[in-house]
Design a protein around this motif. Sequence first.
Motif, short mmCIF file in Angstrom:
data_model
loop_
_atom_site.label_atom_id
_atom_site.label_comp_id
_atom_site.label_asym_id
_atom_site.label_seq_id
_atom_site.Cartn_x
_atom_site.Cartn_y
_atom_site.Cartn_z
N LEU B 108 0.84 -1.17 0.00
CA LEU B 108 -0.05 -0.02 -0.12
C LEU B 108 0.86 1.32 0.13
O LEU B 108 0.47 2.41 -0.67
N THR B 111 -0.78 4.18 5.18
CA THR B 111 -2.00 3.90 5.62
C THR B 111 -3.25 4.97 5.48
O THR B 111 -2.94 6.12 5.45
N LEU B 112 -4.34 4.64 5.54
CA LEU B 112 -5.33 5.82 5.33
C LEU B 112 -5.24 6.54 6.34
O LEU B 112 -5.12 6.23 7.50
N GLY B 119 -5.76 9.23 0.92
CA GLY B 119 -6.91 8.63 0.57
C GLY B 119 -6.49 7.13 -0.24
O GLY B 119 -5.49 7.08 -0.28
N PRO B 120 -7.75 6.40 -0.55
CA PRO B 120 -7.41 5.08 -1.07
C PRO B 120 -6.64 5.33 -2.34
O PRO B 120 -5.97 4.20 -2.80
N GLU B 121 -6.77 6.32 -3.19
CA GLU B 121 -5.92 6.38 -4.44
C GLU B 121 -4.47 6.42 -4.00
O GLU B 121 -3.67 5.71 -4.77
N ILE B 125 -5.15 1.32 -3.81
CA ILE B 125 -6.43 0.46 -3.29
C ILE B 125 -7.09 0.15 -4.62
O ILE B 125 -7.61 -1.06 -4.85
N ARG B 129 -8.00 -3.80 -6.36
CA ARG B 129 -9.14 -4.23 -6.74
C ARG B 129 -9.24 -4.53 -8.09
O ARG B 129 -10.05 -5.71 -8.50
N THR B 153 -7.55 0.91 7.90
CA THR B 153 -7.25 0.43 6.32
C THR B 153 -7.52 -0.86 6.15
O THR B 153 -8.30 -0.86 5.03
N TYR B 156 -11.32 -0.92 5.82
CA TYR B 156 -11.56 -0.33 4.54
C TYR B 156 -11.58 -0.97 3.24
O TYR B 156 -12.61 -1.28 2.42
N ILE B 157 -10.43 -1.67 3.35
CA ILE B 157 -9.92 -2.69 2.11
C ILE B 157 -11.01 -3.89 2.25
O ILE B 157 -11.63 -4.20 1.01
N GLU B 160 -14.24 -2.86 0.64
CA GLU B 160 -13.81 -2.53 -0.71
C GLU B 160 -14.12 -3.77 -1.46
O GLU B 160 -14.68 -3.73 -2.65
#
Lengths: 199, 199
Positions: B108, B111-112, B119-121, B125, B129, B153, B156-157, B160
């Motif tokens: 990654l 961490t978020l 952010g996720p971008e 992330i 996906r 994090t 969140y993952i 997602e």
Amino acid sequence: MADTSKDIEELIGIMARLPGLGPRSARRAVLTLIKKRGALMRPLAETMARVAESARECVNCGNIGTGDLCEICMDVRRATGEICVVEDVADLWAMERGQAFKGRYHVLGGTLSALDDVGPEDLRIPKLRARMADEGITEVILALNATVDGQTTAHYIADELAPTGVTLSSLAQGVPIGGELDYLDDGTISAALRARKSL
Amino acid sequence: MADTSKDIEELIGIMARLPGLGPRSARRAVLTLIKKRGALMRPLAETMARVAESARECVNCGNIGTGDLCEICMDVRRATGEICVVEDVADLWAMERGQAFKGRYHVLGGTLSALDDVGPEDLRIPKLRARMADEGITEVILALNATVDGQTTAHYIADELAPTGVTLSSLAQGVPIGGELDYLDDGTISAALRARKSL
């Protein structure tokens, strides 16, 4: 493909041999270097290659410089007739940071040690004696570490230089600036008491 | 003449920016390097320049390698359908040292964090996906640090990836091998108790 991993492993291995770094901290340092390879790793590699190429010991005093003579030995303003004898280049740097000494240095590169088979020739002591006449030295300041080996070496040098008639001195021992008596060892306190100054 | 001193000062300055080194230990490391410039400094500078030139991030997983794809992503034997999600390349190296995981990784790079505006971008992330379908992934192991940010994090993952139907798992929490109960924190002990195994 496997070459980079091998290079990275090698890099970690070499870094881990530096004082103060172990395998774990070397890995962390290398990872930081790789992440910042533009801003940190490339300049570091270049500077290191440059220093590795140009650095050498001064033939006169043992300090590190580029030519046969270091900056301090080249500088006529440092020819004050005083020589400060230190154990290591790190000690010379420490003295220079203090900005209190205006003369030249003589780096021994160690201390006399029968156990490690280190004799006067290994410590550039004959060269020190030769400098007395060559540079018209009037005072030699022995700034050696306050350890047994350091003090043994200081005594030996004092004996060696006695016939030349130069003034010999050593750094004062006492309470360090900012030091608290409560935290000082007995030896330092009694040395400071013996060397007390009238106000 | 002054150039070497400047180079040495610069070298100390750069070294002091490495994690685990400060100005003082950087000076000590540089002095060791200069003293062993043939055996230590030159190989270090060369290896470092080579790594700085060749190292880059794998476009697929974020690991460090030489080409666009890292060794692990190139190796078909690692296409086990499992992906281990880690925060940092250091964590990937730690997992690889354990030699227990045979699949691929997804780094990654952090961490978020709302505070640090991550952010996720920023954490690749969306790429994770996309890999689910591209590589036919069946299980995602979340090997994130057991910190608040790491666990946020992980949650969140998990959210997602839930629609993709892959199996999600995380590393077990409990008493470390060789750990003594007396020295463990309450959280670890209660986690280990909750996850107790029948013998």
